[in-house]
Every structure is written in C-alpha cells, then in structure tokens.
Design a protein around this motif. Structure first.
Motif, PDB file in Angstrom:
ATOM      1  N   ASN A   1       6.233  -1.104  10.313  1.00  0.00           N
ATOM      2  CA  ASN A   1       5.751  -2.740  11.117  1.00  0.00           C
ATOM      3  C   ASN A   1       4.644  -2.800  11.316  1.00  0.00           C
ATOM      4  OD1 ASN A   1       8.258  -3.565  10.334  1.00  0.00           O
ATOM      5  ND2 ASN A   1       9.345  -2.667  12.667  1.00  0.00           N
ATOM      6  N   VAL A   2       3.769  -4.325  11.185  1.00  0.00           N
ATOM      7  CA  VAL A   2       2.395  -3.984  11.444  1.00  0.00           C
ATOM      8  C   VAL A   2       1.741  -4.985  12.328  1.00  0.00           C
ATOM      9  CG1 VAL A   2      -0.398  -4.034  10.495  1.00  0.00           C
ATOM     10  CG2 VAL A   2       1.977  -2.690   9.872  1.00  0.00           C
ATOM     11  N   TYR A   3       1.120  -6.076  13.305  1.00  0.00           N
ATOM     12  CA  TYR A   3       1.788  -6.758  14.210  1.00  0.00           C
ATOM     13  C   TYR A   3      -0.708  -6.698  14.847  1.00  0.00           C
ATOM     14  CZ  TYR A   3       6.516  -6.332  14.998  1.00  0.00           C
ATOM     15  OH  TYR A   3       7.478  -6.358  14.052  1.00  0.00           O
ATOM     16  N   ASN A   4      -0.838  -7.829  14.855  1.00  0.00           N
ATOM     17  CA  ASN A   4      -2.209  -8.453  15.482  1.00  0.00           C
ATOM     18  C   ASN A   4      -1.760  -8.621  16.531  1.00  0.00           C
ATOM     19  OD1 ASN A   4      -4.804  -8.867  15.567  1.00  0.00           O
ATOM     20  ND2 ASN A   4      -4.454 -10.844  13.386  1.00  0.00           N
ATOM     21  N   GLY A   5      -2.239  -7.683  17.757  1.00  0.00           N
ATOM     22  CA  GLY A   5      -2.237  -8.151  18.820  1.00  0.00           C
ATOM     23  C   GLY A   5      -3.912  -8.045  19.604  1.00  0.00           C
ATOM     24  N   THR A   6      -4.215  -9.047  18.506  1.00  0.00           N
ATOM     25  CA  THR A   6      -5.651  -9.766  19.084  1.00  0.00           C
ATOM     26  C   THR A   6      -5.562 -11.553  18.246  1.00  0.00           C
ATOM     27  OG1 THR A   6      -7.158  -9.318  16.744  1.00  0.00           O
ATOM     28  CG2 THR A   6      -6.804  -7.489  18.776  1.00  0.00           C
TER      29      THR A   6
ATOM     30  N   ILE B   1      -8.392 -11.980  16.220  1.00  0.00           N
ATOM     31  CA  ILE B   1      -8.936 -11.449  15.311  1.00  0.00           C
ATOM     32  C   ILE B   1      -8.268 -12.346  13.584  1.00  0.00           C
ATOM     33  CG2 ILE B   1     -10.270  -9.920  13.548  1.00  0.00           C
ATOM     34  CD1 ILE B   1     -10.318  -8.525  16.154  1.00  0.00           C
ATOM     35  N   PRO B   2      -8.637 -12.611  12.424  1.00  0.00           N
ATOM     36  CA  PRO B   2      -7.389 -13.552  11.801  1.00  0.00           C
ATOM     37  C   PRO B   2      -7.465 -12.091  10.485  1.00  0.00           C
ATOM     38  CG  PRO B   2      -9.510 -15.519  12.181  1.00  0.00           C
ATOM     39  CD  PRO B   2      -9.451 -14.461  13.147  1.00  0.00           C
ATOM     40  N   GLY B   3      -6.257 -12.032  10.252  1.00  0.00           N
ATOM     41  CA  GLY B   3      -6.135 -11.955   8.937  1.00  0.00           C
ATOM     42  C   GLY B   3      -5.984  -9.867   9.542  1.00  0.00           C
ATOM     43  N   LEU B   4      -6.350  -9.494  10.228  1.00  0.00           N
ATOM     44  CA  LEU B   4      -6.081  -8.227  11.561  1.00  0.00           C
ATOM     45  C   LEU B   4      -4.726  -7.720  10.805  1.00  0.00           C
ATOM     46  CD1 LEU B   4      -7.706  -5.874  12.321  1.00  0.00           C
ATOM     47  CD2 LEU B   4      -6.936  -6.327  14.522  1.00  0.00           C
ATOM     48  N   ALA B   5      -3.658  -7.728  10.860  1.00  0.00           N
ATOM     49  CA  ALA B   5      -2.554  -7.449  10.592  1.00  0.00           C
ATOM     50  C   ALA B   5      -1.645  -7.236   8.659  1.00  0.00           C
ATOM     51  CB  ALA B   5      -1.043  -7.906  11.089  1.00  0.00           C
ATOM     52  N   LYS B   6      -2.514  -7.846   7.919  1.00  0.00           N
ATOM     53  CA  LYS B   6      -2.551  -7.991   6.893  1.00  0.00           C
ATOM     54  C   LYS B   6      -3.567  -6.703   6.382  1.00  0.00           C
ATOM     55  CE  LYS B   6      -3.153 -10.912   2.584  1.00  0.00           C
ATOM     56  NZ  LYS B   6      -3.861 -10.069   2.192  1.00  0.00           N
TER      57      LYS B   6
ATOM     58  N   THR C   1       1.064  -9.543  21.206  1.00  0.00           N
ATOM     59  CA  THR C   1       0.883 -10.229  22.042  1.00  0.00           C
ATOM     60  C   THR C   1      -0.018  -8.988  22.629  1.00  0.00           C
ATOM     61  OG1 THR C   1       1.198 -11.740  23.002  1.00  0.00           O
ATOM     62  CG2 THR C   1       0.422 -10.605  24.799  1.00  0.00           C
ATOM     63  N   LEU C   2      -0.295  -8.714  23.431  1.00  0.00           N
ATOM     64  CA  LEU C   2      -1.079  -6.760  24.075  1.00  0.00           C
ATOM     65  C   LEU C   2      -1.028  -7.675  25.087  1.00  0.00           C
ATOM     66  CD1 LEU C   2      -2.834  -4.684  21.293  1.00  0.00           C
ATOM     67  CD2 LEU C   2      -0.899  -4.289  22.666  1.00  0.00           C
ATOM     68  N   SER C   3      -1.130  -7.122  26.469  1.00  0.00           N
ATOM     69  CA  SER C   3      -2.178  -7.325  27.257  1.00  0.00           C
ATOM     70  C   SER C   3      -3.425  -6.558  27.428  1.00  0.00           C
ATOM     71  CB  SER C   3      -1.249  -6.814  28.125  1.00  0.00           C
ATOM     72  OG  SER C   3      -1.214  -5.607  28.410  1.00  0.00           O
ATOM     73  N   ASN C   4      -3.584  -6.235  27.105  1.00  0.00           N
ATOM     74  CA  ASN C   4      -5.176  -5.183  26.786  1.00  0.00           C
ATOM     75  C   ASN C   4      -5.041  -5.081  25.336  1.00  0.00           C
ATOM     76  OD1 ASN C   4      -7.168  -4.290  27.397  1.00  0.00           O
ATOM     77  ND2 ASN C   4      -6.644  -2.058  27.079  1.00  0.00           N
ATOM     78  N   THR C   5      -6.000  -6.358  24.644  1.00  0.00           N
ATOM     79  CA  THR C   5      -6.281  -6.405  23.176  1.00  0.00           C
ATOM     80  C   THR C   5      -7.408  -5.360  23.144  1.00  0.00           C
ATOM     81  OG1 THR C   5      -8.436  -7.493  23.506  1.00  0.00           O
ATOM     82  CG2 THR C   5      -5.304  -8.379  23.230  1.00  0.00           C
ATOM     83  N   SER C   6      -8.259  -4.773  24.529  1.00  0.00           N
ATOM     84  CA  SER C   6      -9.508  -3.689  24.191  1.00  0.00           C
ATOM     85  C   SER C   6      -9.193  -2.141  23.932  1.00  0.00           C
ATOM     86  CB  SER C   6     -10.151  -3.981  25.339  1.00  0.00           C
ATOM     87  OG  SER C   6     -10.898  -5.156  25.699  1.00  0.00           O
ATOM     88  N   ILE C   7      -8.223  -1.874  22.588  1.00  0.00           N
ATOM     89  CA  ILE C   7      -7.709  -0.908  22.504  1.00  0.00           C
ATOM     90  C   ILE C   7      -7.302  -0.548  21.147  1.00  0.00           C
ATOM     91  CG2 ILE C   7      -6.194  -0.281  24.474  1.00  0.00           C
ATOM     92  CD1 ILE C   7      -4.014  -0.808  22.492  1.00  0.00           C
ATOM     93  N   ILE C   8      -7.791   0.132  20.187  1.00  0.00           N
ATOM     94  CA  ILE C   8      -7.480   0.260  18.961  1.00  0.00           C
ATOM     95  C   ILE C   8      -6.072   0.143  18.629  1.00  0.00           C
ATOM     96  CG2 ILE C   8      -7.794   2.369  17.041  1.00  0.00           C
ATOM     97  CD1 ILE C   8      -9.587   3.534  18.541  1.00  0.00           C
ATOM     98  N   ALA C   9      -5.110   0.239  18.872  1.00  0.00           N
ATOM     99  CA  ALA C   9      -3.684   0.161  18.492  1.00  0.00           C
ATOM    100  C   ALA C   9      -2.743   0.961  19.464  1.00  0.00           C
ATOM    101  CB  ALA C   9      -3.303   0.470  16.962  1.00  0.00           C
TER     102      ALA C   9
ATOM    103  N   VAL D   1      -1.910  -3.423  16.898  1.00  0.00           N
ATOM    104  CA  VAL D   1      -3.668  -3.427  16.599  1.00  0.00           C
ATOM    105  C   VAL D   1      -4.279  -4.312  17.379  1.00  0.00           C
ATOM    106  CG1 VAL D   1      -5.586  -3.022  14.590  1.00  0.00           C
ATOM    107  CG2 VAL D   1      -2.915  -3.086  13.891  1.00  0.00           C
ATOM    108  N   GLY D   2      -5.498  -3.470  18.094  1.00  0.00           N
ATOM    109  CA  GLY D   2      -5.701  -4.191  19.059  1.00  0.00           C
ATOM    110  C   GLY D   2      -7.816  -4.148  18.985  1.00  0.00           C
ATOM    111  N   ARG D   3      -8.515  -4.494  19.547  1.00  0.00           N
ATOM    112  CA  ARG D   3      -9.621  -5.065  18.414  1.00  0.00           C
ATOM    113  C   ARG D   3     -10.531  -3.752  18.658  1.00  0.00           C
ATOM    114  NH1 ARG D   3     -12.810  -7.380  22.839  1.00  0.00           N
ATOM    115  NH2 ARG D   3     -12.018  -6.845  24.277  1.00  0.00           N
ATOM    116  N   LYS D   4     -10.617  -2.874  18.544  1.00  0.00           N
ATOM    117  CA  LYS D   4     -11.174  -1.969  18.112  1.00  0.00           C
ATOM    118  C   LYS D   4     -10.989  -1.145  16.903  1.00  0.00           C
ATOM    119  CE  LYS D   4     -13.042  -0.658  23.370  1.00  0.00           C
ATOM    120  NZ  LYS D   4     -13.486   0.071  23.836  1.00  0.00           N
ATOM    121  N   TYR D   5      -9.704  -1.591  16.879  1.00  0.00           N
ATOM    122  CA  TYR D   5      -9.424  -0.721  15.446  1.00  0.00           C
ATOM    123  C   TYR D   5     -10.463  -0.904  14.169  1.00  0.00           C
ATOM    124  CZ  TYR D   5      -7.086   0.087  11.262  1.00  0.00           C
ATOM    125  OH  TYR D   5      -6.916   0.297   9.277  1.00  0.00           O
TER     126      TYR D   5
END
Length: 215
Positions: A110-115, A117-122, A142-150, A189-193
């Motif tokens: 199951n893939v979730y967008n934690g940021t 960024i539009p369309g990241l999970a897709k 929701t991610l409390s820390n979005t500055s991760i890869i995933a 997924v975080g912002r660094k992916y």
C-alpha cells in the motif's frame, strides 16, 4: 339636431364623449412587442446564459478535483490521516531476526504520499508495479518528519515483504505497527524519495530490516 348634422357627427363620439378604441388602448399601453419588452427578454436570456455557464464550470471543476484526489495528484490536508506511531516512525525497537528475500510478486504494497508533492504516491506505486510488486491502496498519509526517503510499515507477518521493499528503495526506515494479521506492507513516501535501486544492484541475500535507530 337635424339629419344633416347627424350625418356629420363623429362616429367615435357619443353624447359629447369620445369612445375609446383598440387603437387608443394599444397606443396608451404598448404590447409585448415594444422595445423595452425586447430588452427585458434579452436581459433575462443573458442572465440564464451566465447561470448555466457557471453551473457547467462548477460541475467540471468538481469532476476534475475528484479525479485529482483519487489519483493522488492533489492533497487536502484536512482529509489526511492523523499521525500515528507507525507513520511517524516512532518505535520502541527494531526486529533483529534474519529474513529471506522474497519475490516482489509475493508482496502487496500500500503506497501513501507522506508529503504535499502532488502525485508522489501514484508515481512510486507505478515504479513498484513495474518491478512486479502487487499494489494495494494508493493515497495520502501523514508523516511527522517528511524529510526521509520512506517508512516501510508492517506487522510480524509482513516483515519478509518489508525487507524485499527495502532492497528496492535504498535507505528506507522500517516501522513495526503491531498489526496481528496480514502480510501487506505500507510504504509512506517522504520528500527525499528519488527512485528505485537499479535492478542489477538489488541484493537478494537474507538480512535484517533497516530501522531508524538500528544498532
């Protein structure tokens, strides 16, 4: 009054009073074909056109918005899941058991967008699907820390699948959410992916899960 005078009398007068005819009424009270009436009709038609155009625009925007939400290209913060221990990567320990690498087609992700960024999970879901993974739900979380890869999240039964996912995405952080049943894996997924590991560099050896505070 003699006969001659009676012959000269105006037929529209009666005992000194003028008789009102249809022509008089039409002149005094103009009918629906006058200019003001035509202007009113044109004004009503213009208003109807504006209202219909606005309704059409509203329906189009609603359909487009629903499509963007379903595909993950648009995120509405108020609709996102509330933070939980799994998604926020707050764990009390890391599994130390050695796990086998599994084939991607044996794992459901199951893939979730934690940021925001539009369309990241897709995008990530499509990347994994091309690698052979089975894709479950695609949405926002929701991610409390979005500055991760995933963050790779699973219960005990899903640890093997989680290891497989980690081999395809470098430097992800495993989180155990304590679910009792089910081998499905949640990938937040975080912002660094930036993408998947090259196929030729994927290790298929047994190993341990990588956690945020792995020792």
């Amino acid at each position: 009054m003699d006969a001659k005078e009676a012959g000269r009398q105006d037929p529209l007068e009666w005992h000194g009073h003028r008789i009102v005819t249809e022509d008089d009424l039409a002149y005094s009270f103009p009918g629906p074909t006058d200019k003001s009436s035509r202007r009113r009709r044109k004004w009503r038609h213009a208003i109807h056109g504006v209202v219909l155009g606005f309704l059409l625009l509203l329906v189009t925007a609603s359909v487009a918005g629903a499509y963007l939400l379903m595909t993950g290209y648009m995120v509405i913060p108020a609709w996102e899941h509330k933070p939980d221990p799994a998604a926020s990567a707050e764990i009390s320990g890391c599994p130390r058991d050695v796990l086998d690498y599994a084939k991607p087609d044996s794992a459901t992700v199951n893939v979730y967008n934690g940021t925001r960024i539009p369309g990241l999970a897709k995008k990530v879901a499509e990347d994994l699907q091309r690698r052979g993974f089975k894709i479950g739900e695609v949405g926002n979380r929701t991610l409390s820390n979005t500055s991760i890869i995933a963050a790779v999240v699973s219960g005990t039964e899903g640890r093997t699948a989680a290891l497989t996912v980690q081999r395809h995405i470098k430097d992800t952080e495993y989180v155990s959410d304590g679910r009792i049943e089910g081998s499905a894996v949640d990938l937040v997924v975080g912002r660094k992916y930036v993408g998947l590991v090259d196929k030729e560099r994927i290790s298929t050896e047994e190993g341990r899960l990588s956690c945020p505070r792995d020792d």
